[in-house]
Design a protein around this motif. Structure first.
Motif, PDB file in Angstrom:
ATOM      1  N   TYR A 263       0.843  -1.210   0.000  1.00  0.00           N
ATOM      2  CA  TYR A 263       0.000   0.000   0.000  1.00  0.00           C
ATOM      3  C   TYR A 263       0.870   1.248   0.000  1.00  0.00           C
ATOM      4  CZ  TYR A 263      -3.835   3.137   1.325  1.00  0.00           C
ATOM      5  OH  TYR A 263      -4.761   4.148   1.342  1.00  0.00           O
ATOM      6  N   ALA A 264       1.949   1.203   0.811  1.00  0.00           N
ATOM      7  CA  ALA A 264       2.849   2.356   0.868  1.00  0.00           C
ATOM      8  C   ALA A 264       3.510   2.582  -0.494  1.00  0.00           C
ATOM      9  CB  ALA A 264       3.896   2.134   1.951  1.00  0.00           C
ATOM     10  N   ARG A 265       3.940   1.490  -1.168  1.00  0.00           N
ATOM     11  CA  ARG A 265       4.550   1.664  -2.483  1.00  0.00           C
ATOM     12  C   ARG A 265       3.542   2.183  -3.494  1.00  0.00           C
ATOM     13  NH1 ARG A 265       6.822  -3.335  -0.979  1.00  0.00           N
ATOM     14  NH2 ARG A 265       5.273  -4.428  -2.293  1.00  0.00           N
ATOM     15  N   ALA A 266       2.298   1.702  -3.399  1.00  0.00           N
ATOM     16  CA  ALA A 266       1.285   2.140  -4.343  1.00  0.00           C
ATOM     17  C   ALA A 266       0.932   3.613  -4.167  1.00  0.00           C
ATOM     18  CB  ALA A 266       0.026   1.275  -4.202  1.00  0.00           C
ATOM     19  N   THR A 267       0.983   4.110  -2.943  1.00  0.00           N
ATOM     20  CA  THR A 267       0.653   5.527  -2.684  1.00  0.00           C
ATOM     21  C   THR A 267       1.892   6.402  -2.672  1.00  0.00           C
ATOM     22  OG1 THR A 267       0.748   5.061  -0.306  1.00  0.00           O
ATOM     23  CG2 THR A 267      -1.406   4.912  -1.384  1.00  0.00           C
ATOM     24  N   GLU A 268       3.062   5.798  -3.023  1.00  0.00           N
ATOM     25  CA  GLU A 268       4.329   6.529  -3.096  1.00  0.00           C
ATOM     26  C   GLU A 268       4.713   7.120  -1.754  1.00  0.00           C
ATOM     27  OE1 GLU A 268       4.095   9.384  -6.214  1.00  0.00           O
ATOM     28  OE2 GLU A 268       3.818   7.889  -7.796  1.00  0.00           O
ATOM     29  N   ALA A 269       4.373   6.398  -0.670  1.00  0.00           N
ATOM     30  CA  ALA A 269       4.789   6.810   0.672  1.00  0.00           C
ATOM     31  C   ALA A 269       6.151   6.224   0.990  1.00  0.00           C
ATOM     32  CB  ALA A 269       3.760   6.357   1.706  1.00  0.00           C
ATOM     33  N   THR A 270       6.814   6.801   1.998  1.00  0.00           N
ATOM     34  CA  THR A 270       8.130   6.294   2.381  1.00  0.00           C
ATOM     35  C   THR A 270       8.014   4.898   2.951  1.00  0.00           C
ATOM     36  OG1 THR A 270       8.833   8.550   2.851  1.00  0.00           O
ATOM     37  CG2 THR A 270      10.200   6.768   3.741  1.00  0.00           C
ATOM     38  N   ASN A 271       7.051   4.671   3.808  1.00  0.00           N
ATOM     39  CA  ASN A 271       6.778   3.369   4.394  1.00  0.00           C
ATOM     40  C   ASN A 271       5.331   3.356   4.849  1.00  0.00           C
ATOM     41  OD1 ASN A 271       6.807   4.854   6.869  1.00  0.00           O
ATOM     42  ND2 ASN A 271       9.036   4.476   7.034  1.00  0.00           N
ATOM     43  N   ALA A 272       4.950   2.258   5.480  1.00  0.00           N
ATOM     44  CA  ALA A 272       3.561   2.130   5.919  1.00  0.00           C
ATOM     45  C   ALA A 272       3.203   3.177   6.954  1.00  0.00           C
ATOM     46  CB  ALA A 272       3.321   0.717   6.460  1.00  0.00           C
ATOM     47  N   ALA A 273       4.133   3.445   7.892  1.00  0.00           N
ATOM     48  CA  ALA A 273       3.852   4.450   8.926  1.00  0.00           C
ATOM     49  C   ALA A 273       3.633   5.822   8.306  1.00  0.00           C
ATOM     50  CB  ALA A 273       5.013   4.490   9.924  1.00  0.00           C
ATOM     51  N   ASP A 274       4.440   6.132   7.255  1.00  0.00           N
ATOM     52  CA  ASP A 274       4.275   7.420   6.584  1.00  0.00           C
ATOM     53  C   ASP A 274       2.913   7.496   5.913  1.00  0.00           C
ATOM     54  OD1 ASP A 274       4.991   9.927   5.458  1.00  0.00           O
ATOM     55  OD2 ASP A 274       5.504   8.908   3.584  1.00  0.00           O
ATOM     56  N   ILE A 276       0.214   6.004   6.883  1.00  0.00           N
ATOM     57  CA  ILE A 276      -0.805   6.144   7.934  1.00  0.00           C
ATOM     58  C   ILE A 276      -0.800   7.565   8.476  1.00  0.00           C
ATOM     59  CG2 ILE A 276      -1.482   5.365  10.223  1.00  0.00           C
ATOM     60  CD1 ILE A 276      -0.367   2.598   9.468  1.00  0.00           C
ATOM     61  N   ASP A 277       0.389   8.095   8.700  1.00  0.00           N
ATOM     62  CA  ASP A 277       0.469   9.453   9.243  1.00  0.00           C
ATOM     63  C   ASP A 277      -0.140  10.477   8.284  1.00  0.00           C
ATOM     64  OD1 ASP A 277       1.692   8.450  11.472  1.00  0.00           O
ATOM     65  OD2 ASP A 277       3.744   8.863  10.770  1.00  0.00           O
ATOM     66  N   ARG A 278       0.126  10.295   6.989  1.00  0.00           N
ATOM     67  CA  ARG A 278      -0.382  11.250   5.989  1.00  0.00           C
ATOM     68  C   ARG A 278      -1.774  10.889   5.500  1.00  0.00           C
ATOM     69  NH1 ARG A 278       4.387  10.966   1.802  1.00  0.00           N
ATOM     70  NH2 ARG A 278       2.920  12.246   0.572  1.00  0.00           N
ATOM     71  N   ASP A 279      -2.317   9.749   5.978  1.00  0.00           N
ATOM     72  CA  ASP A 279      -3.663   9.309   5.604  1.00  0.00           C
ATOM     73  C   ASP A 279      -3.833   9.321   4.078  1.00  0.00           C
ATOM     74  OD1 ASP A 279      -6.158   8.288   6.019  1.00  0.00           O
ATOM     75  OD2 ASP A 279      -7.125  10.235   6.345  1.00  0.00           O
ATOM     76  N   LEU A 280      -2.867   8.655   3.380  1.00  0.00           N
ATOM     77  CA  LEU A 280      -2.876   8.633   1.924  1.00  0.00           C
ATOM     78  C   LEU A 280      -3.938   7.670   1.412  1.00  0.00           C
ATOM     79  CD1 LEU A 280       0.966   8.613   1.235  1.00  0.00           C
ATOM     80  CD2 LEU A 280      -0.602  10.558   1.179  1.00  0.00           C
ATOM     81  N   GLY A 281      -4.616   8.065   0.363  1.00  0.00           N
ATOM     82  CA  GLY A 281      -5.650   7.224  -0.233  1.00  0.00           C
ATOM     83  C   GLY A 281      -5.128   6.542  -1.499  1.00  0.00           C
ATOM     84  N   LEU A 282      -5.583   5.301  -1.717  1.00  0.00           N
ATOM     85  CA  LEU A 282      -5.148   4.546  -2.893  1.00  0.00           C
ATOM     86  C   LEU A 282      -5.980   4.901  -4.122  1.00  0.00           C
ATOM     87  CD1 LEU A 282      -3.327   2.224  -3.979  1.00  0.00           C
ATOM     88  CD2 LEU A 282      -5.183   0.666  -3.401  1.00  0.00           C
ATOM     89  N   LEU A 283      -7.248   5.173  -3.922  1.00  0.00           N
ATOM     90  CA  LEU A 283      -8.161   5.403  -5.038  1.00  0.00           C
ATOM     91  C   LEU A 283      -8.337   6.889  -5.289  1.00  0.00           C
ATOM     92  CD1 LEU A 283     -10.944   2.797  -4.096  1.00  0.00           C
ATOM     93  CD2 LEU A 283      -8.903   2.455  -5.489  1.00  0.00           C
ATOM     94  N   LEU A 305     -11.120  -1.342 -10.935  1.00  0.00           N
ATOM     95  CA  LEU A 305     -10.832   0.073 -11.131  1.00  0.00           C
ATOM     96  C   LEU A 305      -9.416   0.256 -11.664  1.00  0.00           C
ATOM     97  CD1 LEU A 305     -12.286   1.386  -7.759  1.00  0.00           C
ATOM     98  CD2 LEU A 305     -13.422   1.391  -9.977  1.00  0.00           C
ATOM     99  N   PRO A 306      -9.191   1.302 -12.438  1.00  0.00           N
ATOM    100  CA  PRO A 306      -7.820   1.629 -12.849  1.00  0.00           C
ATOM    101  C   PRO A 306      -7.116   2.418 -11.745  1.00  0.00           C
ATOM    102  CG  PRO A 306      -9.381   3.108 -13.903  1.00  0.00           C
ATOM    103  CD  PRO A 306     -10.203   2.137 -13.112  1.00  0.00           C
ATOM    104  N   ILE A 307      -5.871   2.061 -11.482  1.00  0.00           N
ATOM    105  CA  ILE A 307      -5.062   2.739 -10.467  1.00  0.00           C
ATOM    106  C   ILE A 307      -3.700   3.016 -11.084  1.00  0.00           C
ATOM    107  CG2 ILE A 307      -4.013   2.584  -8.180  1.00  0.00           C
ATOM    108  CD1 ILE A 307      -6.252   0.692  -7.379  1.00  0.00           C
TER     109      ILE A 307
END
Length: 842
Positions: A263-274, A276-283, A305-307
């Motif tokens: 999920y973190a790689r898909a949302t281009e976050a540094t890691n999973a904690a990042d 969660i902290d930034r509340d990044l959405g996948l869709l 869905l396309p992502i």
């Protein structure tokens, strides 16, 4: 407690032994002391003094003996006294010990009763002792029939499942070897819960096994469930963290509170904690709104869905559902599945187009037995309406329609036949059969069960194939019968060099076993079998090469002369399929006849040559005297020699005529002999056709006048010339005219005609004589064949032979046309240009 009692008993026995040894030492000491005291304290008694004196008078040895006896006596007395006191004290001590032991036994019984108030089993191993003491009720874990074998409890696998039994074995080994304590909660094979505890106490390894019940059991089960849930949770967390698909969890308020690395790689976050902290959405926002709405209304959300991930647009299957305290979701990459589905659709369409091009009828019925696909060949084969097929009829409806149209095999029980056909929907293997239709067609039917359910039917019209097969079988049988009844020996060898076919004549000719030939032997093996009859290596090599050759496959004729005197005519025949047929024909009789004929022909040729040589020789020998006679006859007829009498002149005329005739015969014989020997050559030049005919006619004028025969010429004055030997052409025409005069009756006519074509000059001489019978027509050109039938002049029979020889020497042809009783026509055909004719012949 029993161990304590045993230890106390051992201590008491040790004390008793020590007391007994001390008493014996003390008695010996006291005996010696008493003996010395008696000697020193009784001097006033006479008996004692005398005794003392007697003792003093004893020698040293006797004194020592006496002293020893006295010591022993004293020791005995003292021992008896001490023993009495010791026994009194021992009796009192024993009474105290018995009282104490009894109290200890009571205490031990109390402790044992207290210890086994709860059903349990104790197993104790003393240090260095491999045989444990087992106490308690072993029926807790073992069946009743094992009570007399308590050691079987140590075979944990007999009452525990494999994994807990292995844990017990390891725990007991660690307790006995290293004193490691353990506490295990176990479930037996019959489902009962037990607690096993191991401790090292007083140098002993003790294991206690007791059944859990009540609150303790519930607590143990709760601990087990808690442990299992912890393990399951850790496993699920590990799976979620390692999963390649984005996985997330949200709280009630929709905030992200869990995400994995994907999920973190898909949302281009540094890691999973990042993430969660930034509340990044996948869709995207619109897709997130649709997901939140579906979770609120239905509690679940599923969509493809396309992502966009790493700048690449991919297709994901997104699944989300409400859980306690929020929602959870996962996105599975479906790009490959979408591509495969599209490829599958394209492939299905390609297969559909391909099936439409097949000559075989194809019909696919689905699991509900409805027509899912058909090709045009299927429709044409059964002549079914396209509208009917496009409505996806079921299998039974199609069969019923075909039966109504009498396009199915006639069946006594159609329902049973159809039920048997429909067993294909439950079958595993493919079935094949042939339907013989009322209209005379034969249809091959292949029913193939589909893995996803349903059946595929393949229909092929095999009417022509079966007819061809019957014809082929008939041809094979005819071929077999033909080969078997041939007088020739026939063997067919394949391209691999092995015999494929042979007839009985082959086995008989080479004296082979028919059974051995049926084993398809190699050509080298057949050669080895045949060598006793024929061992020419060169011919066998030729046969092997003809059989095994790949290129330059041609017919090879061979002649084999075998050791038994027979002669075989062999022929190798390449066949279109790569095989080679060998034929052997016994030509021994033919060879013998041919050899005899050849020898006879050589003899005849030798005889003919001898005849020609003889005639040639005789002709030369006759010409010399005949020339002399002719010369003298001319000399005598000359007036210079003097007058002759009338009779002499008449006789001289006969001599001159006869010698001239004889000279002509001799000249003809010499010419024929020269031509037959191949020594005749032509003196070619221009030949005037009309003058040549007139020159030939001039030679027979006297005979024409004598026999009153008219000579008619049918020649164009402008006929021209041709290339030839003029002298020989005149000789040909003269012989033809002489022959015609000889066979023509008086007052008749002979016709000579000449014509020309583009390539030849044709002479014809026709008479009105008796004609030539058909049985002798072919012999008129032979030497010395003279036919006097209807002829007034008998000749030597060389005229027509000479005609044919001269005409053929020019490259022409002679033909005789004759009708008995009406006359004969002889036609001579000369080529116009001798040089061109000779070049064409060469």
């Amino acid at each position: 407690m029993s161990g304590v009692i045993v230890s106390m008993r051992r201590t008491l026995l040790s004390c008793t032994s020590l007391v007994r040894n001390g008493m014996m030492t003390l008695g010996m000491t006291l005996g010696a002391t008493v003996g010395a005291t008696l000697v020193s304290t009784t001097p006033g008694h006479a008996g004692d003094l005398s005794l003392l004196n007697g003792i003093l008078e004893l020698n040293h040895q006797e004194f020592a003996v006496l002293t020893t006896a006295l010591a022993l006596l004293g020791f005995t007395v003292v021992s008896a006294i001490l023993l009495m006191h010791t026994r009194v004290r021992a009796a009192k001590s024993d009474a105290r010990l018995r009282s104490h032991i009894q109290s200890l036994q009571v205490e031990a019984d109390n402790f044992r009763a207290l210890l086994f108030a709860e059903p349990q089993i104790l197993i104790a191993w003393a240090a260095g002792d491999d045989r444990p003491q087992i106490s308690g009720d072993i029926s807790l874990v073992m069946p009743q029939d094992s009570q007399h074998q308590p050691q079987r409890i140590l075979a944990f696998g007999t009452w525990l499942p494999p994994e807990p039994a292995l844990q017990m074995d390891h725990a007991v080994d660690a307790l006995r070897e290293a004193g490691e304590s353990f506490l295990l909660n176990l479930t037996s094979s019959n489902g009962r819960a037990f607690e096993a505890m191991g401790r090292a106490v007083g140098g002993q390894a003790i294991v206690r096994i007791r059944e859990l019940s009540g609150l303790r059991r519930e607590l143990a089960e709760t601990n087990l469930r808690h442990k299992a849930l912890l393990e399951e949770t850790e496993m699920l967390r590990g799976f979620a963290a390692a999963a390649p698909w984005p996985i997330w969890a949200k709280g009630i308020k929709g905030n992200l509170n869990y995400a994995n690395d994907a999920y973190a790689r898909a949302t281009e976050a540094t890691n999973a904690a990042d993430a969660i902290d930034r509340d990044l959405g996948l869709l995207d926002s619109a897709d997130r709104t649709d997901m939140d709405r579906a979770l609120t209304e239905k509690g679940a959300f599923t969509a493809r869905l396309p992502i966009v991930i790493d700048g690449e647009r991919r297709i994901y299957d997104v699944h989300a559902l409400n859980v306690d305290g929020g929602s959870a979701g996962i996105a599975i990459d479906a790009s490959e599945a979408v591509a495969l589905r599209a490829a599958l659709v394209r492939m299905a369409e390609a297969h559909r187009r391909t099936l439409d091009q097949l000559s075989s009828g194809v019909a696919v019925f689905d699991a509900q037995r409805r027509l899912a696909f058909y090709n045009d060949s299927y429709r044409r084969l059964w002549d079914l309406d396209r509208t009917f097929l496009d409505n996806n009829p079921d299998d039974s409806s199609v069969l019923d329609r075909l039966r109504a149209a009498r396009k199915l095999p006639e069946q006594a029980d159609f329902r049973a036949w159809k039920a048997k056909l429909h067993e294909a929907y439950r079958a595993i293997e493919t079935e094949k059969e042939t339907w013989y239709l009322p209209d005379g067609r034969a249809v091959s039917v292949v029913t193939t069960p589909n893995p996803e359910g349903g059946v595929t039917y393949l229909f092929d019209d095999v009417t022509e194939s079966l007819d061809l097969a019957r014809r082929f079988d008939g041809l094979i049988r005819v071929q077999r019968e033909t080969l078997d009844n041939l007088a020739e020996a026939v063997a067919v060898f394949g391209s691999n060099g092995r015999a494929q076919l042979s007839n009985p004549a082959f086995a008989k000719m080479w004296k082979l076993s028919p059974e051995a030939l049926q084993e398809r032997p190699h050509i080298e093996t057949v050669e080895a079998w045949c060598r006793p009859l024929f061992d020419d290596p060169n011919i066998w090599r030729t046969l092997r090469e003809a059989v095994t050759a790949i290129e330059n496959r041609v017919e090879v004729p061979l002649k084999l002369e075998r050791k038994d005197g027979s002669v075989l005519d062999c022929m190798t025949m390449p066949l279109p399929d790569g095989a080679t047929m060998l034929t052997f024909q016994d030509i021994t009789d033919t060879e013998n006849v041919e050899r005899a004929l050849r020898e006879r022909n050589e003899a005849l040729e030798t005889a003919d040559q001898m005849k020609v040589d003889f005639v040639h020789h005789v002709s030369y020998e006759l010409r010399s005297p005949l020339t002399t006679i002719i010369g003298f006859a001319h000399f005598l007829s000359d007036p210079v020699t003097g007058p002759l009498m009338p009779k002499q002149a008449e006789y001289l005329g006969y001599i001159t005529a006869s010698t001239n005739a004889l000279l002509a015969i001799i000249n003809n014989i010499l010419d024929l002999a020269t031509i037959d020997a191949g020594a005749m050559s032509l003196n070619l030049g221009p030949v005037d056709i009309r003058k040549t005919i007139e020159a030939a006619a001039e030679g027979i004028q006297d005979r024409l006048a004598t026999d009153r025969i008219e000579l008619k010429l049918d020649v164009d004055p402008n006929i021209g010339t041709f290339v030839g030997d003029e002298r020989r052409v005149v000789q040909v025409l003269y012989n033809l005219l002489a022959n015609a005069v000889g066979f023509s009756p008086p007052d008749s006519a002979i016709t000579v005609s000449a014509g020309r074509t583009e390539h030849s000059v044709i002479f014809r001489v026709t008479d009105s004589g008796p004609g030539i019978p058909p049985d002798v027509k072919d012999k008129v050109f032979d030497w010395f064949e003279s036919h006097s039938n209807g002829s007034r002049h008998r000749g030597a029979g060389l005229g027509l032979s000479l005609v044919r020889s001269f005409v053929e020497l020019h490259g022409g042809k002679v033909r005789v046309d004759s009708i008995v009783g009406k006359g004969t026509t002889v036609t001579c055909d000369f080529p116009v240009d001798q040089a061109a004719h000779r070049n064409a012949a060469e």
